[in-house]
Structure formats: structure tokens, C-alpha cells
Enzyme design. Structure first.
Site, PDB file in Angstrom:
ATOM      1  N   SER A  37      -7.754   0.061  -9.561  1.00 16.83           N
ATOM      2  CA  SER A  37      -7.185  -0.520  -8.342  1.00 16.83           C
ATOM      3  C   SER A  37      -7.988  -0.240  -7.086  1.00 16.83           C
ATOM      4  O   SER A  37      -7.907  -0.994  -6.117  1.00 16.83           O
ATOM      5  CB  SER A  37      -5.752  -0.016  -8.143  1.00 16.83           C
ATOM      6  OG  SER A  37      -5.713   1.396  -8.092  1.00 16.83           O
ATOM      7  N   ASP A 324       0.123   2.911   0.502  1.00 18.78           N
ATOM      8  CA  ASP A 324       1.360   3.081  -0.257  1.00 18.78           C
ATOM      9  C   ASP A 324       1.365   4.497  -0.831  1.00 18.78           C
ATOM     10  O   ASP A 324       0.624   5.349  -0.356  1.00 18.78           O
ATOM     11  CB  ASP A 324       1.528   1.984  -1.328  1.00 18.78           C
ATOM     12  CG  ASP A 324       0.417   1.980  -2.379  1.00 18.78           C
ATOM     13  OD1 ASP A 324      -0.297   2.994  -2.500  1.00 18.78           O
ATOM     14  OD2 ASP A 324       0.266   0.956  -3.082  1.00 18.78           O
ATOM     15  N   HIS A 327      -2.335   4.562  -2.973  1.00 20.25           N
ATOM     16  CA  HIS A 327      -3.627   4.015  -2.566  1.00 20.25           C
ATOM     17  C   HIS A 327      -3.910   4.235  -1.079  1.00 20.25           C
ATOM     18  O   HIS A 327      -3.020   4.037  -0.249  1.00 20.25           O
ATOM     19  CB  HIS A 327      -3.674   2.513  -2.851  1.00 20.25           C
ATOM     20  CG  HIS A 327      -3.416   2.176  -4.277  1.00 20.25           C
ATOM     21  ND1 HIS A 327      -2.162   1.842  -4.743  1.00 20.25           N
ATOM     22  CD2 HIS A 327      -4.247   2.137  -5.347  1.00 20.25           C
ATOM     23  CE1 HIS A 327      -2.238   1.599  -6.044  1.00 20.25           C
ATOM     24  NE2 HIS A 327      -3.486   1.784  -6.434  1.00 20.25           N
TER      25      HIS A 327
END
EC number: 3.1.1.-
Length: 349
Positions: A37, A324, A327
Site C-alpha cells: 500500500s 489513517d 498509513h
């Protein structure tokens, strides 16, 4: 005549200076990225997985405020590195169905949120494994050859910068499913050995300038603090950080050996120390909050829990290290890229 030569020289100097200022490096034709990610710019959008973020408030600080599938408030390192190299402001996801052949020339990212070096990781999460990313890379090179010729493909393989970024999902999630087979140290070693094998396979496919990110202090992300850090203290999950350190201790010398064995350049890129220092000393880097994310209450808020219905999202994400609960924010990514890229690129080009 002398005056004309002098003027021409001044023009060339000005052009070169502007190129340096803009981050343009003609020796780097493309940026090719593999991983999870941290580098995913939307490859998960059309997958049958819950690990998506192509909805607000993700992307609120992205150009146009679009939620593109990047796990951040804005851009991610693959974008920021591409910009710093003078290639593009954003790096496209290879799985983007709207990509045209010419969009492939400056590079792509194959990264998929939720993947890892352990094949079980991608299987559990229903995402693209790093090994399948290599298959897509072969397809990418075939497209380059078909549309732009063998020489262009050769140039991309030999001179592009290749980045490999993974391990967080393995360490934080899959280890729990593998604990009956491995202790923490042996699992970290297994992952590091898998990373080295991945680099070997990438090299066999023609890549010659490869950078591999270290594991990060994943035990210090807000979600890990909330679940494992103690109800009141919310400290870092130290056993998890120790696994990350073990992974790095195994990976770094192994990549050094591989660099000596194979032609080209293979780099270990130490991201752990920079991010850990940012988390421990946020004010030093201009941040106010390091132990929770901006989105929602920032404790367990990730993916679908980070949504536009949540009324608690902060207004200034640039003051938070994390966007978040897992991340970093675009600004945190920018600090990391600025701190590391020039240092390591100088060893490659």
C-alpha cells in the site's frame, strides 16, 4: 561569432540549471515499483477485496480531491519519487484500465495494498502477490516492445529505477497465521530470504538498478498502538518492531552480497530509522501528532472505517504523521522521500 557562442553557452547552462531545479534526470527513463500500500496508486480498485480506498476522504489533498485508490490524504511515495526524478507528478497503477501505451513509458506501479513477501499474505487478503506482480511486469515489458521497440525496452530495463517495498503486512498480520511453523526470528528471516529471492527474479528479467526498502517500525502505527500498546499508554508494539529489525538485519547484508554477485546496482534503503525518528520526535519535523491518524478518531480507522460519514476527521492532515491508522500522510511521505532519495540515488546514477 564569439558573442553568439557565448550566448549559446549561457542558454545551455540555464537549461541545465533549470533541469536540475525541476528534478529532471535524463538518465532515468522510468520508475518501476513493486510492493504494498505504501506504493499502491489504485491497483486494488477493481479487485474482489475489502482493501480499497477509492472513496472520500481518501485523496482529499490529492490534485482535484480525487479518491484514486491511494492509501493517503494525497500522493504516496511512488508519486513523489517519480516527481523528484522529473518523470511525472503521479505514477499510474498498472491495473488502470484507462492506461494508453504512451502512459507506460515513464513507469508504473504494480504495488497492491495488503500484499507481502509471504505468498499466504496476498492469498488471505485477495490482492496481487509480489510474485504475480512480476508476471504483470513481464506483460508490461512485452507491451513496451510491441509499441515502442526492443531498444526502448532495453533502455527501460537497464536504466530505470526499480523499487521494491513490502513486509509490513507479513509481519503485522500473516505471522499470526504462521506462528505454528515459525517463531518471530525465523519468520523474519524467511521474509528477508524471500525478498532476496524476489530481487534475483527481478534481475533475471533484466532490471539492473534496484532499491529495496527496509521494513518500517510497523509496531508504531496507530492501529498497533491501540490494539497492543496498552489502553492508557498506547505505546509501540515492541515485539513487532523487533521482528522488523530482525528482517532488516537479515536483509541488508544479503542485498550487499547480491550487489557484489550480480551486475548492476542493488541497494538496501533504510526507511526504518527515518520514520522511527519522525514518530519519536514529531516536532523536529514540523508535525503535531504522531500516535494517531487524521482520519476519524485515528485509532482503528482504516479503509472503509475511514469514510466521509465519519465526523471526526481532522482539517489539517499535514500536521499528522499518519493519515489513517496505518498509513502516513502525504507530508510525512514527502519528508521521508526528501531525506532518503538523494542519498541513495547518488549510489545508483
Amino acid at each position: 561569432m564569439k558573442l553568439q557562442i557565448l550566448l549559446l553557452a549561457l542558454v545551455l547552462i540555464a537549461v541545465e540549471a533549470n533541469a536540475v531545479k525541476q528534478g529532471i534526470n535524463a538518465t532515468i527513463p522510468a520508475l518501476i515499483v513493486f510492493g504494498d500500500s505504501i506504493m499502491d496508486t489504485g491497483n486494488n480498485n477493481n479487485l474482489p477485496t475489502l482493501l480499497k480506498c477509492n472513496f472520500p476522504p481518501y485523496g482529499k489533498d490529492y490534485p482535484g480531491g480525487d479518491a484514486t485508490g491511494r492509501f493517503s490524504d494525497g500522493r504516496v511515495p511512488s508519486d513523489l519519487i517519480a516527481e523528484k526524478l522529473g518523470l511525472a507528478k503521479t505514477l499510474p497503477a498498472y491495473m488502470n484500465s484507462y492506461l494508453k501505451p504512451e502512459d507506460l513509458l515513464k513507469g508504473v506501479t504494480f504495488a497492491s495494498r495488503g500484499t507481502g513477501y509471504d505468498p499466504l499474505t496476498a492469498k488471505i487478503m485477495s490482492v496481487i502477490s509480489v510474485w504475480d506482480q512480476l508476471i504483470y511486469f513481464k506483460e508490461y515489458i512485452s507491451k513496451i516492445k510491441r509499441h515502442f521497440g526492443e531498444e526502448k525496452a532495453k533502455d527501460i530495463l537497464e536504466h530505470s529505477f526499480f523499487l521494491v517495498v513490502s513486509s509490513s503486512n507479513d509481519l503485522a498480520h500473516t505471522y499470526l497465521a504462521q506462528a505454528h511453523r515459525y517463531d518471530r526470528t525465523s519468520y523474519a528471516n524467511f521474509l528477508a530470504d524471500s525478498a532476496v529471492h524476489f530481487v534475483r527474479e527481478l534481475h533475471k528479467l533484466g532490471a539492473r538498478k534496484i532499491g529495496v526498502f527496509s521494513a518500517v517500525p510497523v509496531g508504531c502505527v496507530p492501529l498497533q498502538r491501540t490494539v497492543f500498546g496498552g489502553f492508557f499508554t498506547r505505546g509501540c508494539n515492541e515485539p513487532l518492531n523487533n521482528m522488523a529489525k530482525q528482517f532488516n538485519a537479515r536483509l541488508s547484508p544479503a542485498l550487499d552480497s547480491l550487489d557484489k554477485e550480480l551486475d548492476g546496482v542493488i541497494l538496501y534503503i533504510n526507511v526504518y530509522d527515518t520514520l522511527f525518528d519522525m514518530i519519536q520526535h514529531p516536532k523536529k519535523y514540523g508535525f503535531d501528532v504522531a500516535d494517531k491518524g487524521c482520519c476519524g478518531k485515528g485509532l482503528l480507522t482504516i479503509s472503509y472505517l475511514c469514510n466521509s460519514l465519519n465526523p471526526f476527521t481532522c482539517s489539517n492532515s499535514s500536521s499528522y504523521i499518519f493519515w489513517d491508522s496505518y498509513h502516513p500522510s502525504e507530508r510525512a511521505y514527502q519528508v521521508i522521500v526528501d531525506n532518503l532519495l538523494d542519498k541513495y540515488l547518488s549510489k545508483v546514477y
